[in-house]
Scaffold this motif. Structure first.
Motif, PDB file in Angstrom:
ATOM      1  N   GLY A   1      72.155  80.172  54.611  1.00  0.00           N
ATOM      2  CA  GLY A   1      72.465  80.274  56.032  1.00  0.00           C
ATOM      3  C   GLY A   1      71.803  81.490  56.629  1.00  0.00           C
ATOM      4  N   GLY A   2      71.977  81.668  57.915  1.00  0.00           N
ATOM      5  CA  GLY A   2      71.412  82.833  58.585  1.00  0.00           C
ATOM      6  C   GLY A   2      70.460  82.427  59.687  1.00  0.00           C
ATOM      7  N   GLN A   3      69.938  83.415  60.345  1.00  0.00           N
ATOM      8  CA  GLN A   3      68.998  83.201  61.440  1.00  0.00           C
ATOM      9  C   GLN A   3      67.604  83.609  60.996  1.00  0.00           C
ATOM     10  N   ALA A   4      66.641  82.714  61.173  1.00  0.00           N
ATOM     11  CA  ALA A   4      65.270  83.009  60.766  1.00  0.00           C
ATOM     12  C   ALA A   4      64.706  84.138  61.626  1.00  0.00           C
ATOM     13  N   LYS A   5      64.016  85.068  60.977  1.00  0.00           N
ATOM     14  CA  LYS A   5      63.411  86.192  61.684  1.00  0.00           C
ATOM     15  C   LYS A   5      61.901  86.072  61.634  1.00  0.00           C
ATOM     16  N   VAL A   6      61.248  86.440  62.706  1.00  0.00           N
ATOM     17  CA  VAL A   6      59.788  86.528  62.719  1.00  0.00           C
ATOM     18  C   VAL A   6      59.408  87.907  62.204  1.00  0.00           C
ATOM     19  N   LEU A   7      58.527  87.951  61.241  1.00  0.00           N
ATOM     20  CA  LEU A   7      58.165  89.206  60.597  1.00  0.00           C
ATOM     21  C   LEU A   7      56.916  89.803  61.217  1.00  0.00           C
ATOM     22  N   ASN A   8      57.018  91.070  61.613  1.00  0.00           N
ATOM     23  CA  ASN A   8      55.861  91.839  62.083  1.00  0.00           C
ATOM     24  C   ASN A   8      55.104  91.153  63.210  1.00  0.00           C
ATOM     25  N   GLY A   9      55.831  90.447  64.057  1.00  0.00           N
ATOM     26  CA  GLY A   9      55.190  89.809  65.190  1.00  0.00           C
ATOM     27  C   GLY A   9      54.349  88.603  64.835  1.00  0.00           C
ATOM     28  N   GLN A  10      54.401  88.133  63.598  1.00  0.00           N
ATOM     29  CA  GLN A  10      53.597  87.001  63.170  1.00  0.00           C
ATOM     30  C   GLN A  10      54.348  85.705  63.437  1.00  0.00           C
ATOM     31  N   GLU A  11      53.616  84.603  63.504  1.00  0.00           N
ATOM     32  CA  GLU A  11      54.255  83.315  63.715  1.00  0.00           C
ATOM     33  C   GLU A  11      55.046  82.891  62.481  1.00  0.00           C
ATOM     34  N   SER A  12      54.589  83.247  61.308  1.00  0.00           N
ATOM     35  CA  SER A  12      55.278  82.888  60.077  1.00  0.00           C
ATOM     36  C   SER A  12      56.513  83.749  59.895  1.00  0.00           C
ATOM     37  N   ASN A  13      57.579  83.113  59.438  1.00  0.00           N
ATOM     38  CA  ASN A  13      58.781  83.887  59.119  1.00  0.00           C
ATOM     39  C   ASN A  13      58.957  84.053  57.622  1.00  0.00           C
ATOM     40  N   GLY A  14      57.931  83.654  56.842  1.00  0.00           N
ATOM     41  CA  GLY A  14      57.949  83.915  55.408  1.00  0.00           C
ATOM     42  C   GLY A  14      58.660  82.887  54.558  1.00  0.00           C
ATOM     43  N   PHE A  15      59.048  81.735  55.141  1.00  0.00           N
ATOM     44  CA  PHE A  15      59.797  80.755  54.358  1.00  0.00           C
ATOM     45  C   PHE A  15      58.983  80.153  53.214  1.00  0.00           C
ATOM     46  N   GLU A  16      57.662  80.333  53.273  1.00  0.00           N
ATOM     47  CA  GLU A  16      56.843  79.823  52.170  1.00  0.00           C
ATOM     48  C   GLU A  16      57.210  80.493  50.848  1.00  0.00           C
ATOM     49  N   LYS A  17      57.820  81.680  50.901  1.00  0.00           N
ATOM     50  CA  LYS A  17      58.230  82.367  49.678  1.00  0.00           C
ATOM     51  C   LYS A  17      59.355  81.642  48.954  1.00  0.00           C
ATOM     52  N   LEU A  18      60.049  80.754  49.663  1.00  0.00           N
ATOM     53  CA  LEU A  18      61.178  80.058  49.055  1.00  0.00           C
ATOM     54  C   LEU A  18      60.776  78.807  48.281  1.00  0.00           C
ATOM     55  N   ILE A  19      59.525  78.391  48.430  1.00  0.00           N
ATOM     56  CA  ILE A  19      59.111  77.125  47.825  1.00  0.00           C
ATOM     57  C   ILE A  19      59.316  77.131  46.324  1.00  0.00           C
ATOM     58  N   GLU A  20      58.767  78.136  45.659  1.00  0.00           N
ATOM     59  CA  GLU A  20      58.834  78.148  44.180  1.00  0.00           C
ATOM     60  C   GLU A  20      60.265  78.292  43.667  1.00  0.00           C
ATOM     61  N   PRO A  21      61.065  79.262  44.121  1.00  0.00           N
ATOM     62  CA  PRO A  21      62.411  79.394  43.559  1.00  0.00           C
ATOM     63  C   PRO A  21      63.326  78.211  43.865  1.00  0.00           C
ATOM     64  N   LEU A  22      63.155  77.561  45.031  1.00  0.00           N
ATOM     65  CA  LEU A  22      64.029  76.438  45.359  1.00  0.00           C
ATOM     66  C   LEU A  22      63.662  75.162  44.613  1.00  0.00           C
ATOM     67  N   ASN A  23      62.443  75.074  44.139  1.00  0.00           N
ATOM     68  CA  ASN A  23      62.034  73.877  43.408  1.00  0.00           C
ATOM     69  C   ASN A  23      62.795  73.693  42.104  1.00  0.00           C
ATOM     70  N   HIS A  24      63.489  74.725  41.645  1.00  0.00           N
ATOM     71  CA  HIS A  24      64.213  74.655  40.380  1.00  0.00           C
ATOM     72  C   HIS A  24      65.610  74.065  40.528  1.00  0.00           C
ATOM     73  N   HIS A  25      66.052  73.807  41.752  1.00  0.00           N
ATOM     74  CA  HIS A  25      67.459  73.492  41.947  1.00  0.00           C
ATOM     75  C   HIS A  25      67.681  72.080  42.468  1.00  0.00           C
ATOM     76  N   ARG A  26      68.914  71.608  42.319  1.00  0.00           N
ATOM     77  CA  ARG A  26      69.275  70.231  42.607  1.00  0.00           C
ATOM     78  C   ARG A  26      69.289  69.908  44.098  1.00  0.00           C
ATOM     79  N   CYS A  27      69.764  70.830  44.894  1.00  0.00           N
ATOM     80  CA  CYS A  27      69.979  70.542  46.302  1.00  0.00           C
ATOM     81  C   CYS A  27      70.033  71.852  47.079  1.00  0.00           C
ATOM     82  N   VAL A  28      69.595  71.790  48.323  1.00  0.00           N
ATOM     83  CA  VAL A  28      69.707  72.932  49.219  1.00  0.00           C
ATOM     84  C   VAL A  28      70.525  72.489  50.420  1.00  0.00           C
TER      85      VAL A  28
END
Length: 363
Positions: free
Chosen positions: A300-327
């Motif tokens: 949960g939480g509110q997505a933040k834009v980092l350093n004024g960039q369009e990306s909020n960094g959610f791509e970092k979650l791809i690898e760790p979340l791939n190990h789990h059953r459900c999000v």
């Protein structure tokens, strides 16, 4: 006399308004300073700040002290303001205060107003990573604000900082206190494989080892949190030794919604609530420590834009979340952002709200 003071809660003011007040010549006090002037000096203050982990470390310290029969106030940015402890001291004055220790979580916002009376016996900066830059503008400013925690500390006080952070190293120049490192000596080194923490801080008479193998909470990062909490308690010099602290490790529990185990089902799947992580790095740290476990993750939480960039960094979650059953997410915006990244994952937005209402003690 206090009615003549301008007592401000920092978060109610915009930075520009606060700056104008500070420059006006009027007396401006932070909530922390207001409370610290009243609290008897016999009550030792342990203050914890940092980008991530503050609430967990403060909670662990409170649990350790409580288990050892030491009365402690636990609050600050975590929940109850420090002024509640001050008002208690005013309402029930006595030669022996109710609290022996005040354990306080401190945010960078709370440190923007210069303090005169707030002088912890032990101060901790757990880490420093990019966050709140919409307010502080630069990492240098962010670090300087965090290190206001050490402003009135002297050689008899203990300060803990993460080893190797350039911004913090620059920010503490000119401060005088017993410096100990998180990750090096003098300070604490944590071996997550051996599940031990080694303490070496000769300046305050601490040379010992803490056993962490009895910890029940999930996540290797919580070995670090427990070790820092333990060293902080030792730094208070209140008659607690490592042997006593070893007995507290198995009773430690994380705060609600922070890597909190809410259910283990008969299929061996663990349901973990990490819905109160305040930034992406905190989420990533928790998820990486769940590798090897079959989990359903509540985010949960509110997505933040980092350093004024369009990306909020959610791509970092791809690898760790791939190990789990459900999000499962508890924020519509967060759900949409994650599902774009993980179109093949199992999601259920309506079910997530139902589950969060009934399985988690919502605050």
């Amino acid at each position: 006399m206090w009615m003549l003071w301008l007592f401000l809660l920092e978060f109610q003011l915009k930075a520009t308004g606060l700056a104008c007040l500070l420059q006006s010549g009027k007396r401006v006090m932070s909530e922390l300073d207001f409370a610290a002037q009243v609290i008897p000096r016999s009550i030792k203050i342990l203050a914890v700040t940092g980008t991530n982990g503050k609430s967990t470390v403060v909670t662990f310290v409170g649990q350790m002290l409580n288990h050892l029969g030491i009365e402690a106030f636990v609050g600050g940015n975590l929940g109850n303001p420090l002024s509640e402890a001050a008002f208690h001291c005013i309402a029930l004055p006595s030669s022996k205060p109710k609290f022996q220790v005040a354990v306080v979580e401190v945010s960078s916002y709370q440190m923007e107003i210069p303090n005169k009376y707030f002088c912890p016996t032990v101060s901790v900066v757990l880490n420093l990573t990019p966050d709140h830059l919409e307010r502080h503008k630069t990492m240098k400013n962010y670090a300087l604000t965090k290190c206001h925690l050490f402003s009135h500390m002297v050689n008899t006080k203990l300060g803990l900082l993460p080893f190797g952070n350039q911004h913090l190293n620059e920010a503490i120049k000119g401060h005088r206190f017993n410096l100990a490192w998180i990750g090096a000596f003098p300070g604490v080194k944590i071996d997550t494989e051996a599940k031990t923490a080694s303490f070496e801080v000769p300046a305050v008479g601490v040379v010992s080892q803490l056993q962490l193998h009895n910890m029940k909470v999930m996540g290797r990062h919580n070995y670090h949190n427990a070790a820092v909490a333990a060293l902080s308690v030792l730094g208070l010099d209140i008659g607690v030794d490592v042997e006593a602290l070893n007995s507290t490790i198995e009773i430690l529990r994380t705060p609600p919604h922070r890597m909190q185990i809410v259910h283990r089902d008969i299929q061996g799947v663990t349901w973990v609530d990490d819905s109160k992580a305040t930034n992406l790095e905190a989420t990533c740290t928790g998820l990486m420590d769940l590798k090897g476990h079959k989990c359903v993750i509540l985010l949960g939480g509110q997505a933040k834009v980092l350093n004024g960039q369009e990306s909020n960094g959610f791509e970092k979650l791809i690898e760790p979340l791939n190990h789990h059953r459900c999000v499962i997410t508890v924020c519509a915006l967060l759900f949409l952002k994650i599902v774009i990244q993980f179109p093949k994952k199992e999601f259920s937005l309506p079910f997530s709200f139902f589950l969060f209402s009934f399985c988690v003690d919502h605050h």
